[in-house]
Write a protein that holds these residues in place. Structure first.
Motif, PDB file in Angstrom:
ATOM      1  N   THR A   1       0.701  -1.410   0.166  1.00  0.00           N
ATOM      2  CA  THR A   1      -0.305  -0.157  -0.518  1.00  0.00           C
ATOM      3  C   THR A   1       0.956   0.986   0.095  1.00  0.00           C
ATOM      4  O   THR A   1       0.755   2.229  -0.537  1.00  0.00           O
ATOM      5  N   THR A   2       1.315   1.448   0.986  1.00  0.00           N
ATOM      6  CA  THR A   2       2.761   2.330   0.958  1.00  0.00           C
ATOM      7  C   THR A   2       3.123   2.623  -0.416  1.00  0.00           C
ATOM      8  O   THR A   2       3.690   3.915  -1.113  1.00  0.00           O
ATOM      9  N   MET A   3       4.140   1.516  -1.032  1.00  0.00           N
ATOM     10  CA  MET A   3       4.504   1.552  -2.314  1.00  0.00           C
ATOM     11  C   MET A   3       3.592   2.363  -2.934  1.00  0.00           C
ATOM     12  O   MET A   3       4.153   3.277  -4.368  1.00  0.00           O
ATOM     13  N   GLY A   4       2.704   2.180  -2.875  1.00  0.00           N
ATOM     14  CA  GLY A   4       0.990   2.289  -4.046  1.00  0.00           C
ATOM     15  C   GLY A   4       1.199   3.387  -3.850  1.00  0.00           C
ATOM     16  O   GLY A   4       0.749   4.556  -5.028  1.00  0.00           O
ATOM     17  N   THR A   5       0.792   4.247  -2.689  1.00  0.00           N
ATOM     18  CA  THR A   5       0.735   5.440  -2.456  1.00  0.00           C
ATOM     19  C   THR A   5       1.559   6.434  -3.376  1.00  0.00           C
ATOM     20  O   THR A   5       1.657   7.556  -4.078  1.00  0.00           O
ATOM     21  N   LEU A   6       2.892   6.118  -2.807  1.00  0.00           N
ATOM     22  CA  LEU A   6       4.801   6.857  -3.156  1.00  0.00           C
ATOM     23  C   LEU A   6       4.383   6.670  -5.026  1.00  0.00           C
ATOM     24  O   LEU A   6       4.412   8.319  -5.685  1.00  0.00           O
ATOM     25  N   ALA A   7       3.957   6.169  -5.727  1.00  0.00           N
ATOM     26  CA  ALA A   7       3.799   6.108  -7.268  1.00  0.00           C
ATOM     27  C   ALA A   7       2.352   6.164  -7.796  1.00  0.00           C
ATOM     28  O   ALA A   7       2.211   5.841  -8.936  1.00  0.00           O
ATOM     29  N   GLN A   8       1.428   6.828  -6.737  1.00  0.00           N
ATOM     30  CA  GLN A   8       0.078   6.923  -7.498  1.00  0.00           C
ATOM     31  C   GLN A   8       0.997   8.105  -8.705  1.00  0.00           C
ATOM     32  O   GLN A   8       0.687   9.196  -8.744  1.00  0.00           O
ATOM     33  N   TYR A   9      -0.841   7.614  -9.687  1.00  0.00           N
ATOM     34  CA  TYR A   9      -0.769   8.852 -10.365  1.00  0.00           C
ATOM     35  C   TYR A   9      -1.872   8.844 -10.739  1.00  0.00           C
ATOM     36  O   TYR A   9      -3.343   7.860 -10.691  1.00  0.00           O
ATOM     37  N   THR A  10      -2.674  10.209 -10.688  1.00  0.00           N
ATOM     38  CA  THR A  10      -3.734  10.300 -10.482  1.00  0.00           C
ATOM     39  C   THR A  10      -4.432  11.546 -12.291  1.00  0.00           C
ATOM     40  O   THR A  10      -3.617  12.942 -12.146  1.00  0.00           O
ATOM     41  N   GLN A  11      -5.062  11.139 -12.822  1.00  0.00           N
ATOM     42  CA  GLN A  11      -5.051  11.395 -14.066  1.00  0.00           C
ATOM     43  C   GLN A  11      -5.348  13.467 -14.163  1.00  0.00           C
ATOM     44  O   GLN A  11      -6.382  13.511 -13.343  1.00  0.00           O
ATOM     45  N   GLY A  12      -5.087  14.499 -14.549  1.00  0.00           N
ATOM     46  CA  GLY A  12      -5.786  15.616 -14.698  1.00  0.00           C
ATOM     47  C   GLY A  12      -5.560  16.117 -12.894  1.00  0.00           C
ATOM     48  O   GLY A  12      -5.413  17.560 -12.667  1.00  0.00           O
ATOM     49  N   ALA A  13      -4.298  15.732 -12.521  1.00  0.00           N
ATOM     50  CA  ALA A  13      -4.018  15.887 -10.389  1.00  0.00           C
ATOM     51  C   ALA A  13      -2.359  16.965 -10.620  1.00  0.00           C
ATOM     52  O   ALA A  13      -2.218  16.728 -11.845  1.00  0.00           O
ATOM     53  N   THR A  14      -2.672  17.946 -10.364  1.00  0.00           N
ATOM     54  CA  THR A  14      -1.458  19.305 -10.363  1.00  0.00           C
ATOM     55  C   THR A  14      -0.416  18.366  -9.956  1.00  0.00           C
ATOM     56  O   THR A  14       0.644  18.456  -9.593  1.00  0.00           O
ATOM     57  N   THR A  15      -0.657  16.938  -8.282  1.00  0.00           N
ATOM     58  CA  THR A  15       0.179  16.267  -7.708  1.00  0.00           C
ATOM     59  C   THR A  15      -0.040  14.910  -7.755  1.00  0.00           C
ATOM     60  O   THR A  15      -0.900  14.504  -7.651  1.00  0.00           O
ATOM     61  N   GLN A  16       1.000  14.399  -8.095  1.00  0.00           N
ATOM     62  CA  GLN A  16       1.310  13.213  -8.428  1.00  0.00           C
ATOM     63  C   GLN A  16       2.475  12.459  -7.124  1.00  0.00           C
ATOM     64  O   GLN A  16       2.483  12.908  -6.496  1.00  0.00           O
ATOM     65  N   GLY A  17       2.345  11.193  -7.785  1.00  0.00           N
ATOM     66  CA  GLY A  17       3.048  10.626  -6.301  1.00  0.00           C
ATOM     67  C   GLY A  17       4.663  11.143  -6.427  1.00  0.00           C
ATOM     68  O   GLY A  17       4.874  11.167  -7.328  1.00  0.00           O
ATOM     69  N   PRO A  18       5.321  10.726  -5.508  1.00  0.00           N
ATOM     70  CA  PRO A  18       6.633  11.774  -5.327  1.00  0.00           C
ATOM     71  C   PRO A  18       7.884  10.405  -6.341  1.00  0.00           C
ATOM     72  O   PRO A  18       8.624  10.954  -5.943  1.00  0.00           O
ATOM     73  N   LEU A  19       7.126   8.708  -5.668  1.00  0.00           N
ATOM     74  CA  LEU A  19       8.570   8.320  -6.432  1.00  0.00           C
ATOM     75  C   LEU A  19       7.788   7.254  -8.137  1.00  0.00           C
ATOM     76  O   LEU A  19       7.714   6.624  -8.157  1.00  0.00           O
ATOM     77  N   LEU A  20       6.240   8.995  -8.881  1.00  0.00           N
ATOM     78  CA  LEU A  20       5.741   7.966  -9.797  1.00  0.00           C
ATOM     79  C   LEU A  20       7.197   7.289 -10.793  1.00  0.00           C
ATOM     80  O   LEU A  20       8.171   8.212 -11.037  1.00  0.00           O
ATOM     81  N   GLY A  21       7.367   6.324 -11.193  1.00  0.00           N
ATOM     82  CA  GLY A  21       8.631   5.836 -12.283  1.00  0.00           C
ATOM     83  C   GLY A  21       9.397   5.403 -11.435  1.00  0.00           C
ATOM     84  O   GLY A  21       9.949   5.330 -12.094  1.00  0.00           O
ATOM     85  N   ASP A  22       9.922   5.794 -10.476  1.00  0.00           N
ATOM     86  CA  ASP A  22      10.916   5.398 -10.368  1.00  0.00           C
ATOM     87  C   ASP A  22      11.044   4.418 -10.254  1.00  0.00           C
ATOM     88  O   ASP A  22      10.641   3.400  -9.566  1.00  0.00           O
ATOM     89  N   SER A  23      12.624   4.263 -10.435  1.00  0.00           N
ATOM     90  CA  SER A  23      13.487   2.718 -11.159  1.00  0.00           C
ATOM     91  C   SER A  23      13.883   1.920  -9.965  1.00  0.00           C
ATOM     92  O   SER A  23      13.992   0.438  -9.586  1.00  0.00           O
TER      93      SER A  23
END
Length: 508
Positions: free
Chosen positions: A331-353
């Motif tokens: 759940t924590t990893m999901g929140t950190l990599a969360q993508y929300t279409q149209g939102a100005t703020t996305q997860g801080p580790l979205l797409g992080d390798s």
């Protein structure tokens, strides 16, 4: 420098630049107004606007990058904490301890309790206790409380350990002797007290340690002015047959009485005689501690039944705790990599390798199970299923059935060599250790923050220099424009203007 910035930081930077451009337009209007002679320049506003317009992009970019770095560092901290909690929860599932969880219960009597630990083996045992371990206590004959017993040396021993107490005119009463014994250096555990009876004051010596070998003896030497001190000599003899200790007074058969004898606990396990110097018996049955009390000693002797069995309740609790902690990580990893279409703020580790590597490694372990030769065991075989979102779900009934009826499968899944717990623990350690993936990333981010601070310092110096330069230039321009306006007004007064005749024109 990291190139990952949050969309909110980028938006803030754009807004800053737009605001500075508006301020610049407003300030430039003052130049136009000043140039037409209507007013002087607003130098402060103009300089601020010009400086901001020239540096706003750099300031906003550094601020946005700084915000992004700090956000990512915090995100990796959150991830590391969740992984650490999971690793802690895996202890008994990674070191083989889960299979060494047992319960020990007794039936058919009272006075005995038991606990089972590592090394225990499931089974049933008969236990009969004939005596419990006791510590020796001796009482002297009575003396007058203030009676001076003489001077000399008392050599006391408890088992194989001994110490000396000097008795002088300052401590040769019963109370003084007791205090001297208690405060003596090297006292191995003899406690001295004074009991005042109807016949006088008695010196009572007691051992702090149970067991037949821990007997108390007192020898009196260097006597002078003997007035009862010699009667404190006593020799205790330990029983060699499992019975109780006996005593012999030095010069008066009634000088000492044994109120409690030193003795070992005596009992039988499955009919086999055994003994212990303490009532906490750890050596009779491997992995089992028996705690004996006097209530277990009955006439006739009562035989109780000890049952050692796998503690499936504790095992289920440990497994459910693992599932809960694993799901928290997912759940924590999901929140950190969360993508929300149209939102100005996305997860801080979205797409992080790094996050993706950790996620894939953990999910691969729980999905693959454990290989055992040509076969393999999966979590599904004990009622734990992998959900579409990556979390685990427990079928309590299936898990209980596996723990009670298929313990070999459970043992295989959580063995200490290549079990799921061991694999996860090893993997998490590699990710969170110093020099691991998370540490490498946070170190790089912190290095980037230091670089940003250096750039901000240089930029601030440049802003100060530019502000000073523009202030000097526009202050001079303001003075020149004021002079030109004054000259224009003077000439208009002399020669006239568009709508007026000057003084010279009137007087010609």
């Amino acid at each position: 420098m990291s190139t990952i910035t949050s969309s909110s930081a980028a938006s803030a930077a754009s807004a800053t630049v737009a605001a500075d451009n508006a301020a610049l337009q407003q300030a430039m209007q003052s130049v136009i107004t000043g140039a037409t002679g209507n007013s002087s320049l607003d130098v402060s506003t103009l300089v601020t606007a010009l400086v901001n317009s020239k540096t706003a992009g750099q300031v906003a970019a550094l601020t946005a990058q700084q915000s992004s770095d700090n956000t990512q560092i915090s995100a990796f901290g959150t991830l590391s904490a969740a992984l650490g909690a999971l690793e802690t929860g895996l202890t008994s599932l990674s070191n083989g301890g889960l299979q060494n969880t047992f319960t020990a219960t007794l039936s058919g009597g009272t006075g005995i309790t038991a606990t089972a630990t590592t090394g225990a083996v499931a089974g049933s045992y008969s236990v009969a206790v004939s005596q419990v371990a006791a510590s020796q206590a001796l009482s002297s004959s009575a003396f007058t409380a203030s009676q001076a017993l003489g001077t000399g040396t008392l050599s006391l021993s408890l088992g194989s350990k001994s110490f000396d107490v000097s008795i002088t005119s300052s401590n040769n009463t019963v109370a003084g002797i007791a205090a001297a014994i208690n405060s003596a250096t090297g006292n191995p555990g003899i406690t001295a007290t004074v009991v005042n009876g109807t016949d006088g004051a008695h010196l009572v010596l007691a051992s702090s340690t149970t067991g037949a070998s821990n007997t108390i003896s007192v020898a009196v030497g260097n006597l002078s002015g003997d007035n009862g001190l010699s009667s404190l000599g006593v020799t205790s003899t330990a029983s060699t047959t499992g019975g109780q200790s006996t005593i012999t007074s030095a010069n008066n058969a009634s000088a000492w009485t044994q109120s409690t004898a030193a003795q070992d606990a005596e009992f039988k396990i499955n009919g086999i005689a055994a003994s212990s110097s303490t009532n906490s018996v750890t050596s009779a049955i491997a992995g089992v501690t028996l705690n004996l009390t006097s209530a277990a000693v009955t006439t006739p002797a009562t035989t109780q039944t000890l049952t050692v069995a796998a503690d499936t309740t504790s095992q289920a609790s440990a497994i459910n705790n693992f599932v809960s902690l694993y799901n928290t990580v997912v759940t924590t990893m999901g929140t950190l990599a969360q993508y929300t279409q149209g939102a100005t703020t996305q997860g801080p580790l979205l797409g992080d390798s790094t996050l993706n590597t950790i996620k894939n490694a953990l999910s691969s372990i729980v999905a693959s199970g454990v290989k055992n030769g040509s076969t393999s065991q999966s979590l599904g075989s004990i009622g734990i299923s992998l959900q579409a979102d990556g979390t685990l779900q427990v079928d309590s009934a299936a898990l209980t059935n596996a723990l009670q009826n298929n313990s070999s499968t459970v043992a295989s899944l959580f063995n200490s060599t290549n079990g799921i717990g061991a694999q996860l623990s090893t993997s998490i350690t590699n990710f969170t250790k110093t020099g691991g993936m998370i540490d490498v990333r946070t170190t790089a981010l912190n290095s980037d923050l230091k670089s940003i601070q250096t750039q901000q310092t240089s930029l601030n110096d440049y802003i100060a220099q530019l502000t000073s330069q523009y202030s000097a230039q526009f202050t001079a321009l303001n003075t020149l424009m004021a002079t030109m306006n004054n000259n224009s007004q003077y000439l208009t007064q002399l020669f006239g203007g568009t709508n007026s005749a000057g003084a010279l024109a009137t007087n010609k």
